[in-house]
Write a protein that holds these residues in place. Structure first.
Motif, PDB file in Angstrom:
ATOM      1  N   ALA A   1       1.534   7.018  -6.626  1.00  0.00           N
ATOM      2  CA  ALA A   1       0.482   7.992  -6.960  1.00  0.00           C
ATOM      3  C   ALA A   1       0.951   9.409  -6.611  1.00  0.00           C
ATOM      4  O   ALA A   1       0.722  10.362  -7.374  1.00  0.00           O
ATOM      5  N   TYR A   2       1.631   9.551  -5.457  1.00  0.00           N
ATOM      6  CA  TYR A   2       2.091  10.875  -5.037  1.00  0.00           C
ATOM      7  C   TYR A   2       3.091  11.470  -6.042  1.00  0.00           C
ATOM      8  O   TYR A   2       2.935  12.604  -6.504  1.00  0.00           O
TER       9      TYR A   2
ATOM     10  N   GLU B   1       6.739   6.821   8.377  1.00  0.00           N
ATOM     11  CA  GLU B   1       6.118   5.490   8.290  1.00  0.00           C
ATOM     12  C   GLU B   1       5.860   4.865   9.656  1.00  0.00           C
ATOM     13  O   GLU B   1       4.916   4.092   9.817  1.00  0.00           O
TER      14      GLU B   1
ATOM     15  N   GLU C   1      11.433  11.232   1.902  1.00  0.00           N
ATOM     16  CA  GLU C   1      10.924   9.949   2.403  1.00  0.00           C
ATOM     17  C   GLU C   1      11.794   9.509   3.559  1.00  0.00           C
ATOM     18  O   GLU C   1      13.012   9.612   3.499  1.00  0.00           O
TER      19      GLU C   1
ATOM     20  N   GLN D   1      -3.483  -1.583 -10.834  1.00  0.00           N
ATOM     21  CA  GLN D   1      -3.892  -0.174 -10.817  1.00  0.00           C
ATOM     22  C   GLN D   1      -3.631   0.523 -12.148  1.00  0.00           C
ATOM     23  O   GLN D   1      -3.692   1.750 -12.231  1.00  0.00           O
TER      24      GLN D   1
ATOM     25  N   ALA E   1       0.843  -1.205   0.000  1.00  0.00           N
ATOM     26  CA  ALA E   1       0.000   0.000   0.000  1.00  0.00           C
ATOM     27  C   ALA E   1       0.881   1.259   0.000  1.00  0.00           C
ATOM     28  O   ALA E   1       0.574   2.249  -0.681  1.00  0.00           O
ATOM     29  N   HIS E   2       1.975   1.219   0.762  1.00  0.00           N
ATOM     30  CA  HIS E   2       2.917   2.355   0.818  1.00  0.00           C
ATOM     31  C   HIS E   2       3.527   2.634  -0.562  1.00  0.00           C
ATOM     32  O   HIS E   2       3.586   3.789  -0.998  1.00  0.00           O
TER      33      HIS E   2
ATOM     34  N   ASP F   1       0.959   4.155  -2.819  1.00  0.00           N
ATOM     35  CA  ASP F   1       0.723   5.536  -2.388  1.00  0.00           C
ATOM     36  C   ASP F   1       1.836   6.466  -2.871  1.00  0.00           C
ATOM     37  O   ASP F   1       1.584   7.562  -3.384  1.00  0.00           O
ATOM     38  N   ARG F   2       3.093   6.027  -2.731  1.00  0.00           N
ATOM     39  CA  ARG F   2       4.214   6.853  -3.187  1.00  0.00           C
ATOM     40  C   ARG F   2       4.211   6.979  -4.719  1.00  0.00           C
ATOM     41  O   ARG F   2       4.574   8.014  -5.263  1.00  0.00           O
TER      42      ARG F   2
END
Ligand SMILES: [Zn+2]
Length: 306
Positions: free
Chosen positions: A197-198, A289, A284, A237, A190-191, A194-195
């Motif tokens: 997409a970011y 996290e 990051e 995705q 998931a991380h 998410d990164r």
């Protein structure tokens, strides 16, 4: 004919802002002297790439691979068609005041002496910690040296903290808590999504388009366990996985953003030049996290928070 149609569909969906493309790069290498399971983890990552028909790139650092046994694991990446780049001998940060430009260049040359005979060797440099210098003299001196020595920089567009998830995952495995480790693996995937997409969103703001992305990963225990699922999750995705050679052909990776300290994701650095609001530094890190993992009950007992 089918290939033409596919290309047409891909470029059409790209122009509609739907297609996202990424490539996978793996830093460091594994040290069989420190991790007896290193050959197994190496084989698992390579098997996942092969099964998914993905061509990747590996950037070994000699201090992380150890001696000949660790280099042999890297050689296997080259034999299986993955490009092998340079991540220095000592894994020192060029942003450290203790590391001079001359020291750093010598470190790159020392690694090359051990790596250049590898199958699929390519003279591309991945900076340790993505740090490209804390002074103009070091940053621009390194850029000039690379050009004169025939080196290309190998920046990333998608930065992430896979190294931290690997630490937490490994602690749970050592504790014999495979269930917790499995939950960390799910949080890790998931991380990464998410990164992805970011940084794709940031790229669209800075470049006005979605580039061919380069994702930073490490040769590690969690990637041995999760890589097949990571690739499947991105594809589910809508991401297309391409080779790093294809991705690095994107003009984004030839850009040299004017930031100091230099480095991070190339998209982050370009956003920094534009003074986009909301950029965090470091871009990051484990500090972002750990609270998320703690909230899910996934920080091991007595595990020191960063
Ligand atoms: Zn590294």
């Amino acid at each position: 004919m089918r290939r033409c149609l596919l290309t047409l569909l891909l470029s059409l969906s790209a122009s509609l802002g739907m297609a996202q493309t990424l490539s996978l790069t793996f830093d460091d290498g594994l040290h069989p002297g420190k991790f007896p399971e290193a050959p197994l983890w190496n084989q698992q990552m390579l098997a996942s790439l092969k099964a998914a028909e993905v061509s990747a790139m590996v950037f070994p650092s000699l201090v992380r691979t150890g001696g000949e046994a660790g280099l042999e694991l890297i050689r296997e990446w080259g034999r299986q068609g993955h490009a092998v780049g340079n991540h220095t001998a000592s894994h020192h940060s060029l942003a450290s005041a203790q590391v001079s430009l001359a020291d750093f260049i010598a470190d790159v040359q020392q690694a090359e002496a051990s790596l250049r005979s590898m199958p699929r060797w390519t003279s591309m440099l991945r900076f340790p910690y993505l740090k490209e210098g804390d002074t103009l003299e070091k940053r621009d001196g390194m850029r000039r040296w690379m050009q004169s020595a025939g080196y290309r920089a190998a920046p990333v567009s998608i930065d992430a903290s896979d190294w931290y998830y690997n630490q937490i995952y490994s602690v749970w495995m050592e504790l014999g808590q495979a269930g917790k480790a499995e939950q960390v693996k799910a949080a890790y995937i998931a991380h990464l999504l998410d990164r992805g997409a970011y940084y794709d969103g940031l790229a669209r703001q800075v470049l006005g388009r979605s580039p061919a992305h380069v994702l930073l990963l490490h040769t590690s225990r969690i990637n041995a366990a999760a890589l097949a699922d990571v690739i499947a999750a991105f594809r589910a995705q809508g991401w297309t996985v391409v080779s790093p050679e294809m991705a690095f052909a994107d003009p984004l990776y030839a850009m040299q953003p004017d930031t100091l300290p230099a480095g991070e994701s190339v998209i982050w650095a370009m956003a920094k030049v534009r003074q986009l609001p909301g950029l965090r530094y470091p871009a990051e890190d484990a500090v972002y996290e750990a609270p998320a993992l703690e909230a899910q009950g996934l920080l091991p007992p007595a595990y020191k928070k960063p």
